[in-house]
Design an enzyme around this catalytic site. Sequence first.
Site, PDB file in Angstrom:
ATOM      1  N   HIS A 129       0.851  -1.028  -0.070  1.00  0.00           N
ATOM      2  CA  HIS A 129       0.079   0.110  -0.013  1.00  0.00           C
ATOM      3  C   HIS A 129       0.779   1.253  -0.082  1.00  0.00           C
ATOM      4  O   HIS A 129       1.200   1.680   1.020  1.00  0.00           O
ATOM      5  CB  HIS A 129      -0.989  -0.014   1.201  1.00  0.00           C
TER       6      HIS A 129
ATOM      7  N   HIS B 137      -0.905  -6.699  -5.230  1.00  0.00           N
ATOM      8  CA  HIS B 137      -0.572  -7.843  -4.459  1.00  0.00           C
ATOM      9  C   HIS B 137      -0.222  -9.114  -5.293  1.00  0.00           C
ATOM     10  O   HIS B 137      -0.284  -8.877  -6.743  1.00  0.00           O
ATOM     11  CB  HIS B 137      -2.337  -8.301  -4.152  1.00  0.00           C
TER      12      HIS B 137
ATOM     13  N   VAL C  52       2.138 -16.647  -4.465  1.00  0.00           N
ATOM     14  CA  VAL C  52       2.551 -17.921  -4.896  1.00  0.00           C
ATOM     15  C   VAL C  52       2.370 -19.044  -3.889  1.00  0.00           C
ATOM     16  O   VAL C  52       3.086 -18.886  -2.868  1.00  0.00           O
ATOM     17  CB  VAL C  52       3.984 -18.032  -5.695  1.00  0.00           C
ATOM     18  N   ARG C  53       1.744 -19.961  -4.329  1.00  0.00           N
ATOM     19  CA  ARG C  53       1.573 -21.193  -3.001  1.00  0.00           C
ATOM     20  C   ARG C  53       1.511 -22.467  -3.404  1.00  0.00           C
ATOM     21  O   ARG C  53       1.246 -22.826  -4.763  1.00  0.00           O
ATOM     22  CB  ARG C  53       0.115 -20.775  -2.377  1.00  0.00           C
TER      23      ARG C  53
ATOM     24  N   HIS D  13       0.359  -5.878 -17.806  1.00  0.00           N
ATOM     25  CA  HIS D  13       0.020  -7.050 -18.289  1.00  0.00           C
ATOM     26  C   HIS D  13       0.967  -7.580 -19.259  1.00  0.00           C
ATOM     27  O   HIS D  13       1.042  -8.852 -19.357  1.00  0.00           O
ATOM     28  CB  HIS D  13      -1.208  -6.765 -18.980  1.00  0.00           C
TER      29      HIS D  13
ATOM     30  N   HIS E 129     -21.003  -7.473  -5.370  1.00  0.00           N
ATOM     31  CA  HIS E 129     -21.956  -6.492  -4.781  1.00  0.00           C
ATOM     32  C   HIS E 129     -21.820  -4.994  -5.109  1.00  0.00           C
ATOM     33  O   HIS E 129     -22.475  -4.164  -5.006  1.00  0.00           O
ATOM     34  CB  HIS E 129     -21.828  -6.508  -3.228  1.00  0.00           C
TER      35      HIS E 129
ATOM     36  N   GLY F 229      -7.174 -21.622  11.359  1.00  0.00           N
ATOM     37  CA  GLY F 229      -6.577 -21.272  12.502  1.00  0.00           C
ATOM     38  C   GLY F 229      -5.339 -20.611  12.511  1.00  0.00           C
ATOM     39  O   GLY F 229      -4.308 -20.930  13.181  1.00  0.00           O
TER      40      GLY F 229
END
Length: 301
Positions: free
Chosen positions: A96, A106, A109-110, A147, A177, A260
Amino acid sequence: MTVPISVAYDYFLDLQSRIVRALEEADGSEFNADQWTRDEGGGGLSRYLEGGPLFERAGVLFSHVRGKTLPPSASAHRSELAGRSWEAMGMSMVLHPRNPYVPTTHMNVRLFVAHAPQDGGADVFWFGGGLDLTPYYPFEEDARHFHQTCHDALQPFGPEKYPAYKRWCDEYFYLKHRKETRGIGGIFFDDLNEGGFDHSFALTRAVGDCFLNAYMPIVERRRGTEYTERQRDFQAYRRGRYVEFNLVLDRGTLFGLQSGGRTESILLSMPPTANWRYCWTPKENSAEAELYDYLKPREWL
Protein backbone atom coordinates in the site's frame (compact mmCIF):
# COMPACT_ATOMS: atom_id res chain seq x y z
CA MET A 1 3.83 -40.05 -5.09
CA THR A 2 5.27 -37.98 -2.25
CA VAL A 3 5.41 -34.30 -3.12
CA PRO A 4 8.96 -32.78 -2.86
CA ILE A 5 7.93 -30.02 -0.48
CA SER A 6 11.47 -28.91 0.42
CA VAL A 7 12.27 -27.43 -3.01
CA ALA A 8 9.14 -25.27 -2.91
CA TYR A 9 9.94 -24.25 0.66
CA ASP A 10 13.40 -23.02 -0.35
CA TYR A 11 12.04 -21.13 -3.36
CA PHE A 12 9.30 -19.29 -1.47
CA LEU A 13 11.73 -18.17 1.25
CA ASP A 14 14.25 -16.98 -1.34
CA LEU A 15 11.56 -15.09 -3.27
CA GLN A 16 10.50 -13.33 -0.07
CA SER A 17 14.09 -12.30 0.59
CA ARG A 18 14.66 -10.98 -2.93
CA ILE A 19 11.49 -8.92 -2.95
CA VAL A 20 12.13 -7.47 0.50
CA ARG A 21 15.64 -6.37 -0.55
CA ALA A 22 14.23 -4.58 -3.61
CA LEU A 23 11.51 -2.85 -1.59
CA GLU A 24 13.94 -1.78 1.12
CA GLU A 25 16.18 -0.20 -1.51
CA ALA A 26 13.22 1.63 -3.06
CA ASP A 27 11.78 2.86 0.25
CA GLY A 28 15.04 3.52 2.07
CA SER A 29 13.68 1.77 5.17
CA GLU A 30 14.40 -1.60 6.73
CA PHE A 31 11.66 -4.19 7.00
CA ASN A 32 10.75 -5.68 10.36
CA ALA A 33 10.87 -9.46 10.78
CA ASP A 34 8.40 -11.47 12.88
CA GLN A 35 9.02 -15.21 13.13
CA TRP A 36 5.98 -17.10 14.39
CA THR A 37 4.80 -20.63 15.06
CA ARG A 38 1.40 -22.25 14.91
CA ASP A 39 0.09 -24.59 17.60
CA GLU A 40 -1.27 -27.20 15.18
CA GLY A 41 1.92 -27.24 13.15
CA GLY A 42 4.22 -25.03 11.17
CA GLY A 43 4.76 -21.29 11.22
CA GLY A 44 6.13 -18.51 9.13
CA LEU A 45 8.12 -15.34 8.74
CA SER A 46 6.28 -12.03 8.34
CA ARG A 47 8.38 -9.23 6.88
CA TYR A 48 6.64 -5.87 7.08
CA LEU A 49 7.10 -2.14 6.84
CA GLU A 50 4.79 0.54 8.20
CA GLY A 51 5.06 4.31 7.86
CA GLY A 52 7.76 4.38 5.20
CA PRO A 53 8.21 7.36 2.88
CA LEU A 54 7.21 5.25 -0.14
CA PHE A 55 5.18 2.39 1.35
CA GLU A 56 2.64 3.33 3.98
CA ARG A 57 2.29 -0.39 4.62
CA ALA A 58 4.04 -3.33 3.00
CA GLY A 59 3.67 -6.96 4.01
CA VAL A 60 5.75 -9.74 2.42
CA LEU A 61 4.84 -12.98 4.13
CA PHE A 62 6.10 -16.55 4.11
CA SER A 63 4.17 -19.33 5.77
CA HIS A 64 4.36 -23.11 6.00
CA VAL A 65 1.51 -24.58 8.01
CA ARG A 66 0.13 -28.07 8.60
CA GLY A 67 -3.15 -29.52 9.78
CA LYS A 68 -4.87 -32.80 10.52
CA THR A 69 -8.06 -32.20 8.53
CA LEU A 70 -8.68 -30.04 5.46
CA PRO A 71 -10.65 -26.87 6.30
CA PRO A 72 -13.97 -26.30 4.49
CA SER A 73 -12.56 -23.68 2.11
CA ALA A 74 -10.03 -26.21 0.77
CA SER A 75 -12.32 -29.23 0.52
CA ALA A 76 -15.50 -27.54 -0.71
CA HIS A 77 -14.69 -28.38 -4.34
CA ARG A 78 -12.79 -31.59 -3.55
CA SER A 79 -15.10 -33.62 -1.36
CA GLU A 80 -13.06 -36.76 -2.01
CA LEU A 81 -10.17 -35.22 -0.08
CA ALA A 82 -12.16 -34.37 3.03
CA GLY A 83 -10.55 -35.71 6.17
CA ARG A 84 -6.99 -35.77 4.84
CA SER A 85 -4.09 -34.14 6.61
CA TRP A 86 -2.56 -31.25 4.74
CA GLU A 87 0.30 -28.81 4.31
CA ALA A 88 0.22 -25.35 2.77
CA MET A 89 3.09 -23.02 2.05
CA GLY A 90 3.73 -19.95 0.02
CA MET A 91 4.71 -16.33 -0.19
CA SER A 92 2.13 -13.57 -0.32
CA MET A 93 2.35 -9.82 -0.32
CA VAL A 94 0.32 -6.62 -0.45
CA LEU A 95 1.89 -3.18 -0.90
CA HIS A 96 0.00 0.00 0.00
CA PRO A 97 2.02 3.01 -1.22
CA ARG A 98 1.64 6.44 0.36
CA ASN A 99 1.44 8.35 -2.94
CA PRO A 100 -2.04 7.91 -4.51
CA TYR A 101 -0.48 7.86 -7.98
CA VAL A 102 1.45 4.68 -7.15
CA PRO A 103 -0.89 1.67 -7.36
CA THR A 104 -1.56 -0.83 -4.63
CA THR A 105 -0.49 -4.30 -5.66
CA HIS A 106 -0.88 -7.90 -4.53
CA MET A 107 1.02 -11.06 -5.39
CA ASN A 108 1.11 -14.59 -4.06
CA VAL A 109 2.43 -17.99 -5.03
CA ARG A 110 1.57 -21.08 -3.03
CA LEU A 111 1.55 -24.86 -2.83
CA PHE A 112 -1.11 -26.97 -1.15
CA VAL A 113 -0.70 -30.69 -0.43
CA ALA A 114 -3.39 -33.09 0.76
CA HIS A 115 -1.48 -36.05 2.11
CA ALA A 116 -2.23 -39.64 1.21
CA PRO A 117 -4.50 -41.42 3.68
CA GLN A 118 -2.95 -44.06 5.92
CA ASP A 119 -4.63 -46.89 4.02
CA GLY A 120 -2.73 -46.05 0.84
CA GLY A 121 -2.84 -43.74 -2.15
CA ALA A 122 -0.84 -40.69 -3.16
CA ASP A 123 -0.39 -37.12 -2.10
CA VAL A 124 -2.53 -34.67 -4.04
CA PHE A 125 -0.97 -31.26 -4.71
CA TRP A 126 -1.89 -28.06 -6.46
CA PHE A 127 -0.19 -24.72 -7.00
CA GLY A 128 -1.87 -21.35 -7.20
CA GLY A 129 -1.07 -17.68 -7.28
CA GLY A 130 -0.99 -14.55 -9.35
CA LEU A 131 -0.46 -10.82 -9.25
CA ASP A 132 -2.77 -7.88 -9.83
CA LEU A 133 -2.67 -4.09 -9.83
CA THR A 134 -5.07 -1.66 -8.13
CA PRO A 135 -4.48 1.94 -9.25
CA TYR A 136 -6.32 4.95 -7.87
CA TYR A 137 -5.33 7.23 -10.75
CA PRO A 138 -4.75 4.88 -13.68
CA PHE A 139 -2.28 5.30 -16.56
CA GLU A 140 -2.60 3.28 -19.76
CA GLU A 141 1.14 2.73 -20.08
CA ASP A 142 1.33 1.32 -16.56
CA ALA A 143 -1.51 -1.11 -17.17
CA ARG A 144 -0.03 -2.26 -20.48
CA HIS A 145 3.42 -2.72 -18.95
CA PHE A 146 2.03 -4.77 -16.08
CA HIS A 147 0.03 -7.04 -18.36
CA GLN A 148 2.84 -7.38 -20.90
CA THR A 149 5.20 -8.57 -18.17
CA CYS A 150 2.62 -11.12 -17.01
CA HIS A 151 2.11 -12.26 -20.59
CA ASP A 152 5.82 -12.69 -21.23
CA ALA A 153 6.31 -14.69 -18.02
CA LEU A 154 3.66 -17.20 -19.09
CA GLN A 155 4.53 -17.40 -22.77
CA PRO A 156 7.02 -20.33 -22.41
CA PHE A 157 4.18 -22.42 -20.98
CA GLY A 158 1.85 -21.95 -23.94
CA PRO A 159 0.07 -19.06 -25.66
CA GLU A 160 -3.21 -20.00 -24.01
CA LYS A 161 -1.98 -19.40 -20.47
CA TYR A 162 -2.00 -15.59 -20.33
CA PRO A 163 -5.53 -15.08 -21.75
CA ALA A 164 -6.88 -17.87 -19.53
CA TYR A 165 -5.19 -16.60 -16.36
CA LYS A 166 -6.06 -12.98 -17.15
CA ARG A 167 -9.72 -13.94 -17.49
CA TRP A 168 -9.49 -15.91 -14.25
CA CYS A 169 -8.08 -12.82 -12.52
CA ASP A 170 -10.81 -10.57 -13.92
CA GLU A 171 -13.47 -12.97 -12.68
CA TYR A 172 -11.90 -13.67 -9.29
CA PHE A 173 -11.09 -10.09 -8.27
CA TYR A 174 -14.61 -8.90 -9.01
CA LEU A 175 -16.78 -7.29 -6.34
CA LYS A 176 -20.20 -8.63 -7.24
CA HIS A 177 -21.95 -6.38 -4.74
CA ARG A 178 -20.30 -3.33 -6.37
CA LYS A 179 -20.40 -4.61 -9.95
CA GLU A 180 -16.78 -3.60 -10.51
CA THR A 181 -13.35 -5.16 -10.62
CA ARG A 182 -10.93 -4.49 -7.78
CA GLY A 183 -8.44 -2.89 -10.15
CA ILE A 184 -7.04 -3.44 -13.65
CA GLY A 185 -6.34 -7.12 -13.07
CA GLY A 186 -3.32 -9.20 -13.91
CA ILE A 187 -3.15 -12.99 -13.79
CA PHE A 188 -4.52 -15.57 -11.37
CA PHE A 189 -4.50 -19.36 -11.30
CA ASP A 190 -5.38 -22.14 -8.89
CA ASP A 191 -5.63 -25.94 -8.80
CA LEU A 192 -2.54 -26.24 -11.02
CA ASN A 193 -1.02 -29.71 -11.24
CA GLU A 194 -1.13 -30.42 -14.95
CA GLY A 195 2.10 -31.78 -16.38
CA GLY A 196 3.28 -32.98 -12.99
CA PHE A 197 5.06 -31.28 -10.13
CA ASP A 198 8.11 -29.99 -12.01
CA HIS A 199 6.10 -28.33 -14.78
CA SER A 200 3.59 -26.76 -12.41
CA PHE A 201 6.36 -25.55 -10.10
CA ALA A 202 8.24 -23.98 -13.03
CA LEU A 203 5.16 -22.00 -14.04
CA THR A 204 4.62 -20.89 -10.45
CA ARG A 205 8.23 -19.71 -10.23
CA ALA A 206 7.83 -17.74 -13.47
CA VAL A 207 4.85 -15.91 -11.95
CA GLY A 208 6.65 -15.14 -8.70
CA ASP A 209 9.84 -14.06 -10.45
CA CYS A 210 8.10 -11.61 -12.77
CA PHE A 211 6.67 -9.45 -9.97
CA LEU A 212 9.52 -6.98 -9.54
CA ASN A 213 9.76 -6.42 -13.30
CA ALA A 214 6.00 -5.87 -13.49
CA TYR A 215 5.65 -3.46 -10.58
CA MET A 216 8.82 -1.57 -9.77
CA PRO A 217 9.08 0.38 -13.07
CA ILE A 218 5.58 1.74 -12.34
CA VAL A 219 6.68 2.76 -8.85
CA GLU A 220 9.67 4.66 -10.22
CA ARG A 221 7.53 6.45 -12.83
CA ARG A 222 4.89 7.64 -10.33
CA ARG A 223 6.55 8.03 -6.93
CA GLY A 224 7.55 11.65 -7.57
CA THR A 225 4.10 12.79 -8.70
CA GLU A 226 2.81 15.60 -6.49
CA TYR A 227 -0.51 15.08 -4.73
CA THR A 228 -2.85 16.87 -2.35
CA GLU A 229 -5.26 15.82 0.39
CA ARG A 230 -7.95 15.44 -2.28
CA GLN A 231 -6.01 12.58 -3.88
CA ARG A 232 -5.24 11.05 -0.48
CA ASP A 233 -8.92 11.21 0.43
CA PHE A 234 -9.91 9.41 -2.77
CA GLN A 235 -7.21 6.81 -2.16
CA ALA A 236 -8.67 6.10 1.29
CA TYR A 237 -12.17 5.79 -0.18
CA ARG A 238 -11.02 3.32 -2.83
CA ARG A 239 -9.02 1.37 -0.27
CA GLY A 240 -12.38 0.59 1.28
CA ARG A 241 -13.10 -1.60 -1.75
CA TYR A 242 -9.88 -3.49 -1.06
CA VAL A 243 -11.05 -4.21 2.47
CA GLU A 244 -14.46 -5.35 1.21
CA PHE A 245 -12.93 -7.84 -1.20
CA ASN A 246 -10.42 -9.28 1.26
CA LEU A 247 -12.92 -9.78 4.06
CA VAL A 248 -15.95 -10.87 2.05
CA LEU A 249 -14.66 -12.72 -1.02
CA ASP A 250 -11.00 -13.67 -0.81
CA ARG A 251 -10.46 -17.43 -0.52
CA GLY A 252 -6.97 -17.00 0.94
CA THR A 253 -8.25 -14.88 3.81
CA LEU A 254 -11.08 -17.34 4.48
CA PHE A 255 -8.69 -20.30 4.39
CA GLY A 256 -6.30 -18.61 6.79
CA LEU A 257 -9.02 -17.80 9.30
CA GLN A 258 -10.75 -21.19 9.00
CA SER A 259 -7.49 -23.11 9.41
CA GLY A 260 -6.51 -21.28 12.58
CA GLY A 261 -3.93 -19.14 10.82
CA ARG A 262 -2.16 -16.23 12.42
CA THR A 263 -4.65 -13.36 12.39
CA GLU A 264 -2.04 -10.59 12.51
CA SER A 265 -0.34 -11.92 9.38
CA ILE A 266 -3.58 -12.62 7.52
CA LEU A 267 -4.88 -9.10 8.11
CA LEU A 268 -1.59 -7.39 7.34
CA SER A 269 -2.97 -7.11 3.80
CA MET A 270 -5.45 -4.48 5.02
CA PRO A 271 -4.61 -0.84 4.20
CA PRO A 272 -3.53 1.28 7.17
CA THR A 273 -6.37 3.74 6.53
CA ALA A 274 -9.62 3.48 4.57
CA ASN A 275 -13.01 5.14 4.59
CA TRP A 276 -16.54 4.68 3.33
CA ARG A 277 -19.19 7.19 2.29
CA TYR A 278 -22.88 6.77 1.73
CA CYS A 279 -23.85 6.77 -1.97
CA TRP A 280 -20.81 8.82 -2.99
CA THR A 281 -19.92 9.31 -6.66
CA PRO A 282 -17.07 11.35 -8.16
CA LYS A 283 -17.71 14.56 -10.03
CA GLU A 284 -18.36 14.09 -13.73
CA ASN A 285 -15.22 14.36 -15.91
CA SER A 286 -12.95 14.50 -12.86
CA ALA A 287 -9.71 12.56 -12.50
CA GLU A 288 -11.45 10.43 -9.89
CA ALA A 289 -14.28 9.60 -12.29
CA GLU A 290 -11.75 8.34 -14.83
CA LEU A 291 -10.91 5.36 -12.63
CA TYR A 292 -14.39 3.93 -13.05
CA ASP A 293 -13.80 3.50 -16.78
CA TYR A 294 -11.10 0.99 -15.84
CA LEU A 295 -13.10 -1.12 -13.38
CA LYS A 296 -14.39 -3.60 -15.91
CA PRO A 297 -12.53 -6.36 -17.76
CA ARG A 298 -10.78 -5.25 -20.94
CA GLU A 299 -7.90 -6.30 -23.15
CA TRP A 300 -4.61 -4.50 -22.50
CA LEU A 301 -2.25 -6.00 -25.08
